[in-house]
Design an enzyme around this catalytic site. Structure first.
Site, PDB file in Angstrom:
ATOM      1  N   TYR A 123      -1.668   0.170  10.243  1.00 51.87           N
ATOM      2  CA  TYR A 123      -1.917  -0.508   8.967  1.00 51.87           C
ATOM      3  C   TYR A 123      -0.701  -0.400   8.048  1.00 51.87           C
ATOM      4  CZ  TYR A 123      -3.538  -1.320   4.246  1.00 51.87           C
ATOM      5  OH  TYR A 123      -3.630  -1.781   2.959  1.00 51.87           O
TER       6      TYR A 123
ATOM      7  N   THR B 253       0.820  -1.205   0.000  1.00 54.39           N
ATOM      8  CA  THR B 253       0.000   0.000   0.000  1.00 54.39           C
ATOM      9  C   THR B 253       0.855   1.257   0.000  1.00 54.39           C
ATOM     10  OG1 THR B 253      -1.465   1.301   1.417  1.00 54.39           O
ATOM     11  CG2 THR B 253      -0.080  -0.252   2.529  1.00 54.39           C
TER      12      THR B 253
END
Ligand code: UDP
Length: 324
Positions: free
Chosen positions: A140, A116
């Site tokens: 995250y 990501t």
């Protein structure tokens, strides 16, 4: 090839499975269906299981020889990762470690991993290339960066061949309307905008209108989910001749503000979209735009959907009549 797609019942995973099937590969989908959908698995064989369950993974590898793994399983909500970091790290990091150990035991040496743009934290350049420092600002992003490091170390120690693909903003849906984005709860911008257009959700909240961007709202690089899938296929091909660990940023290289996304959705849907200003959402950097140069040069990847309206058009078709 026979590919194990972990998380293949989720949004991006299901589009990957469609793409692999379209290229004649055989697919095992491994998914715990915590956020994925049984109805999204329309190609390949579904095995319901959890990447934290080593015995379940061993059983899948024992049943059939797999040539490679694509790993999409993750807890991917930034806000949730801040309030429940243990769950985030357990699922994302321990889950990936468990999968890698099972792969090693089974002699499977290739993996394409969902990473990501959140590994970069607050960007210091625009666009962001692969040499940009990684400094995640939430659990995250940190969990995904830890997984990347695991892959790098496994490449050195065990000869693992691994590609990490750092998605910017995945968007759109299967143009034939068979699969699409369906999260519970839905937090992403484009689905929320389209649900507001359909009168199914509340007025769209614009999180922050005082950012240092052209209209004060956050700028993101939206990339079609079928284009992301195509990049994974190219990554798999790369691993045939290029051992080691590789990372690529995947985006269109063009940023659109929240207000520009709303305007595009109004054009596509022909409806007016109610929206209201709301406070900034914690952890949102003002601008995230990818440099696609490395993916272009080394993967030969060129997104087919470069126009925001065309991306939203596919999402609109899905949201008007979602199959699940
Ligand atoms: N956003 C918004 N309203 C929403 C959902 C998102 O204003 O209901 C904004 C969000 O703050 C971010 C952008 O839209 O600037 C994209 O958010 P999304 O959650 O889709 O993806 P992210 O960039 O967090 O991966």
């Amino acid at each position: 090839m026979r590919i194990l797609v972990c998380g293949g019942a989720g949004y991006i995973g299901a589009h990957m499975v469609k793409c692999l099937a379209g290229h004649g590969h055989e697919i095992t989908v491994f998914d715990n269906l915590a956020s994925g959908h049984r109805a999204a698995v329309q190609w390949g064989t579904l095995v319901v299981g959890d990447v934290l369950d080593r015995a379940a993974l061993d059983a899948v590898f024992a049943l059939q020889r797999h040539d490679a793994v694509m790993h999409f399983c993750a807890r991917s909500l930034v806000g949730e990762s801040v309030v429940e970091p243990y769950a985030c790290y357990r699922n994302n990091v321990v889950g990936t470690l468990t999968l890698l150990e099972a792969m090693r035991a089974a002699g499977v040496d290739r993996i394409v991993f969902s990473s990501t743009a959140a590994v970069f934290g607050n960007p210091v350049t625009d666009p962001i290339d692969e040499d940009h420092p990684t400094a995640p600002i939430n659990p995250y992003g940190a969990s995904k960066r830890m997984c990347e490091r695991l892959l790098e170390d496994a490449a050195v120690a065990y000869g693992l061949r691994a590609v990490a693909l750092r998605y910017f903003n995945a968007a759109g849906a299967d143009p034939a309307g068979r699969i699409g984005e369906s999260h519970q709860p839905e937090t992403h911008l484009i689905p929320n905008v389209l649900r507001a257009a359909l009168g199914q959700g509340p007025a769209l909240k614009v999180f922050g209108d005082d950012y240092p961007t052209r209209d004060g709202t956050c700028v993101r690089d939206y990339v079609h989910v079928d284009d992301l899938a195509a990049a994974h296929l190219a990554a798999l091909a790369l691993l045939a001749d290029r051992p080691g660990f590789h990372a690529f940023n995947l985006g269109n290289g063009t940023g659109f503000s929240v207000r520009e996304v709303i305007a595009a959705a109004e054009r596509v849907s022909g409806r007016r979209i109610e929206c209201a200003s709301a406070p900034r959402r914690a952890g949102d950097p003002p601008t995230l735009v990818a440099s696609g140069a490395r993916a272009r040069e080394q993967l030969g990847w060129r997104p087919r959907y470069s126009e925001l309206d065309a991306i939203i058009e596919t999402a609109w078709r899905w949201h008007r009549a979602p199959a699940y």
